[in-house]
Design an enzyme around this catalytic site. Sequence first.
Site, PDB file in Angstrom:
ATOM      1  N   GLU A  50      -6.383   1.030   2.680  1.00 33.08           N
ATOM      2  CA  GLU A  50      -6.734   0.391   3.954  1.00 33.08           C
ATOM      3  C   GLU A  50      -5.643  -0.632   4.196  1.00 33.08           C
ATOM      4  O   GLU A  50      -5.478  -1.569   3.416  1.00 33.08           O
ATOM      5  CB  GLU A  50      -8.108  -0.255   3.798  1.00 33.08           C
ATOM      6  CG  GLU A  50      -8.949  -0.106   5.025  1.00 33.08           C
ATOM      7  CD  GLU A  50      -8.786  -1.307   5.901  1.00 33.08           C
ATOM      8  OE1 GLU A  50      -7.978  -1.210   6.854  1.00 33.08           O
ATOM      9  OE2 GLU A  50      -9.416  -2.324   5.639  1.00 33.08           O
TER      10      GLU A  50
ATOM     11  N   GLY B  53       0.818  -1.210   0.000  1.00 32.10           N
ATOM     12  CA  GLY B  53       0.000   0.000   0.000  1.00 32.10           C
ATOM     13  C   GLY B  53       0.853   1.261   0.000  1.00 32.10           C
ATOM     14  O   GLY B  53       0.569   2.215  -0.719  1.00 32.10           O
TER      15      GLY B  53
ATOM     16  N   CYS C 199      -7.777  -7.703   8.920  1.00 31.15           N
ATOM     17  CA  CYS C 199      -7.009  -6.561   9.425  1.00 31.15           C
ATOM     18  C   CYS C 199      -7.661  -6.006  10.690  1.00 31.15           C
ATOM     19  O   CYS C 199      -7.041  -5.257  11.428  1.00 31.15           O
ATOM     20  CB  CYS C 199      -6.851  -5.500   8.360  1.00 31.15           C
ATOM     21  SG  CYS C 199      -8.401  -4.939   7.742  1.00 31.15           S
TER      22      CYS C 199
HETATM   23  C1  UN1 Z   1     -14.400  -7.234   9.062  1.00 33.55           C
HETATM   24  O1  UN1 Z   1     -13.814  -7.117  10.136  1.00 33.55           O
HETATM   25  O2  UN1 Z   1     -15.441  -7.870   8.949  1.00 33.55           O
HETATM   26  O3  UN1 Z   1      -8.933  -6.779   5.342  1.00 33.55           O
HETATM   27  C2  UN1 Z   1     -13.885  -6.569   7.844  1.00 33.55           C
HETATM   28  C3  UN1 Z   1      -9.636  -6.706   6.351  1.00 33.55           C
HETATM   29  C4  UN1 Z   1     -10.510  -5.495   6.537  1.00 33.55           C
HETATM   30  C5  UN1 Z   1     -11.952  -5.809   6.569  1.00 33.55           C
HETATM   31  C6  UN1 Z   1     -12.414  -6.375   7.840  1.00 33.55           C
HETATM   32  N1  UN1 Z   1     -10.277  -4.591   5.438  1.00 33.55           N
HETATM   33  O4  UN1 Z   1      -9.627  -7.601   7.142  1.00 33.55           O
END
Ligand code: UN1
Length: 482
Positions: free
Chosen positions: A248, A231, A282
Amino acid sequence: MTVRVRQLIAGRWRDGTGPRSESRNPARPGEVVADLAVATEPDLDEAVRAAAVAAAEWRLAAMHERAEVLGAAARLLDARAEEYGSELTREEGKTLAEGVGEVRRAAEIFRFNAGEADREAGEIYSSPRRGESIMVVRRPLGVVAVITPWNFPAAIPAWKIAPALVHGNAVVWKPASLVPLLAMRLAETLTEAGLPDGVLSLLLGPGALGTRLVEHPGVAALSFTGSTEVGTRLMQTCARLRKPVQAELGGKNAAVVLADADLDHAAAEVIAGAMRSTGQKCTATSRLVVDAAVEDALLDRVCRLAAGLRVGDGLRPDVDLGPAASADARGEILTAVEGAVAGGAEVLTGRTPYADTERAEGYFVPPTVLRLADPRLAVWRDEVFGPVLSVVRAAGRDEALRLANDSAFGLSGAVFTNDLDFVLRAMSEFKVGVLHVNSETAGADPHVPFGGVKDSGYGPKEQGRAARDFYTHTTTVYLRAS
Ligand code: UN1
């Protein structure tokens, strides 16, 4: 059972012009789930050019027409949730309940975004000048690049692609190489729902293709979810080329459990946050800060729950936790755990790799809880994308909050307490983009902003109305009769 996967380029389903590639079932790595020919730069160029042509038309469609396509896609996804959910499990590894749930969640995201057509689309201000009003209208960016990770092969692409489309953009999408089948399913759903040719292209290929996509002069902006390392590199490319970017990135999310908390509830939520989807989120809970007064009582519950999780092929109904998504992912998790142990971490449960044939061949990792005397260990600081929870003890509230904030990341956090004072303090001082009070750190709803602070994110937040801020730009119109 191997599915032949194709690219969607300029409205046509076809092979890429590159070498062959495949995805495998992480629970049974001998099983090839999908096979395909990867896309190359000429394929990418064709996709972006077609997207530019399609975008010029798509932006002129009434927002309700665009929303109708998303609504139809939501209905198709709901109808196919079981089928696509089990394919998701075979390709990514999460349990069937999680796979089916994720497809339904993608449907919900499409539905929310279809509803954008019925919400306000701009603003009107009064003017300091007589006879004038000022309007702020929103316009699409053009062709946007969407780059998505493997851990949510349906939900994350949905929450990027749906708002991009409803706000009038065309999308060129490059998903992670581990999950081509689910990517094709999502793209097929949109074309079947009536999306015009060229408005969405799907390019399956290596990471380098993503970089080329972002650099392509026809691409106006990037929405990315993935590692901090990739990223950051793509953010630098976007800055150099003056393209808006939404990124993100990683997380190292802490749950704080204070002495007054309901410990059964806190333990269940912490384990759900740490272990569901094999900890490959994440938003997963990877740090636990516990008040010394309840340390033993909480850890007793946490470890009992972790040790009781049934780990195996996610397609089996009696399984709570599937495998890690790849051999590399598994290797990184096990290495992080061993590094922590070498640094003095105490293993409360887990660590030892499975010896039975099925789980030794698949990429399984045991749910692991580590107690740290020293929060300077790498396992406290670096993201471990797996079912690993590190615990430190805090002497009271101030130290608990300090330890919770002791991270370069700031995606999500949880506090378990009924102390209003502490909750209010956490609302103002816990440096996270998502705060849970008495619930696990993971999860996101389609109608509210999602994203982190510090090293966890960059640019406008995702989802809800926040997505509009990224996928449109404003034009301020000074309106006066002559
Ligand atoms: C969630 O906690 O349901 O890559 C979504 C990830 C985050 C999304 C989490 N962008 O785990």
